[in-house]
Design an enzyme around this catalytic site. Structure first.
Site, PDB file in Angstrom:
ATOM      1  N   TYR A 106       0.932  -1.306   0.000  1.00 20.99           N
ATOM      2  CA  TYR A 106       0.106  -0.032  -0.064  1.00 20.99           C
ATOM      3  C   TYR A 106       0.875   1.274   0.242  1.00 20.99           C
ATOM      4  CZ  TYR A 106      -3.565   3.228   1.204  1.00 20.99           C
ATOM      5  OH  TYR A 106      -4.691   4.188   1.289  1.00 20.99           O
ATOM      6  N   HIS A 128       1.247   4.109  -3.109  1.00 18.40           N
ATOM      7  CA  HIS A 128       1.142   5.497  -2.918  1.00 18.40           C
ATOM      8  C   HIS A 128       2.310   6.594  -2.954  1.00 18.40           C
ATOM      9  CE1 HIS A 128      -3.040   4.177  -1.642  1.00 18.40           C
ATOM     10  NE2 HIS A 128      -3.163   5.474  -1.564  1.00 18.40           N
ATOM     11  N   TYR A 173      -4.250  16.119   2.171  1.00 18.44           N
ATOM     12  CA  TYR A 173      -4.746  14.796   2.213  1.00 18.44           C
ATOM     13  C   TYR A 173      -3.841  13.931   2.935  1.00 18.44           C
ATOM     14  CZ  TYR A 173      -7.402  10.557   0.005  1.00 18.44           C
ATOM     15  OH  TYR A 173      -7.731   9.639  -0.196  1.00 18.44           O
ATOM     16  N   TRP A 221      -7.396   3.510 -10.554  1.00 20.53           N
ATOM     17  CA  TRP A 221      -6.736   3.627  -9.365  1.00 20.53           C
ATOM     18  C   TRP A 221      -7.374   2.401  -8.401  1.00 20.53           C
ATOM     19  CZ3 TRP A 221      -2.081   4.520  -7.639  1.00 20.53           C
ATOM     20  CH2 TRP A 221      -2.109   4.636  -6.029  1.00 20.53           C
ATOM     21  N   TRP A 222      -8.671   2.517  -8.339  1.00 17.86           N
ATOM     22  CA  TRP A 222      -9.402   1.598  -7.469  1.00 17.86           C
ATOM     23  C   TRP A 222      -9.185   0.145  -7.860  1.00 17.86           C
ATOM     24  CZ3 TRP A 222     -14.874   4.273  -7.457  1.00 17.86           C
ATOM     25  CH2 TRP A 222     -14.946   5.418  -6.924  1.00 17.86           C
TER      26      TRP A 222
END
Length: 104
Positions: A18, A22, A41, A76-77
């Site tokens: 993860y 990112h 964010y 992206w999902w």
């Protein structure tokens, strides 16, 4: 600006992947988020539970309604769906969090 918070859940053992994904976030996704008025964010991980906690600011909350239909967001999902709990459309299972305290 409105600040929003949410939680999601990683599959066990997927924290490093993860983080890697990112760290290599796609420039077109960054541009899409910024064009949607998103800033500040942050995403944090509770390593004991694999719960991700995110928070961001948005200038116009209505602008968020178009994000799920954007092809970059959908891609992206799908890219992330193998390492975290996801819905049938590959969007992350996400729950909004209620603000309880703020210190300026």
């Amino acid at each position: 600006m409105q600040q929003l918070a949410f939680k999601m859940k990683l599959f066990p053992g997927k924290a490093q992947e993860y983080k890697k994904r990112h760290d290599e976030i796609w420039p077109e996704l960054v541009a899409l988020l910024k064009q949607s008025g998103i800033s500040d964010y942050y995403i944090y991980l509770d390593e004991e539970t694999n719960i991700l906690f995110g928070t961001y600011k948005v200038a116009d909350i209505d602008a968020l309604e178009v994000l799920p239909r954007n092809p970059v967001m959908q891609k992206w999902w799908q890219h992330m769906s193998d390492i975290m709990e996801s819905n049938t459309d590959h969007s992350p299972v996400s729950s909004p969090l209620v603000g309880m305290f703020y210190l300026e």
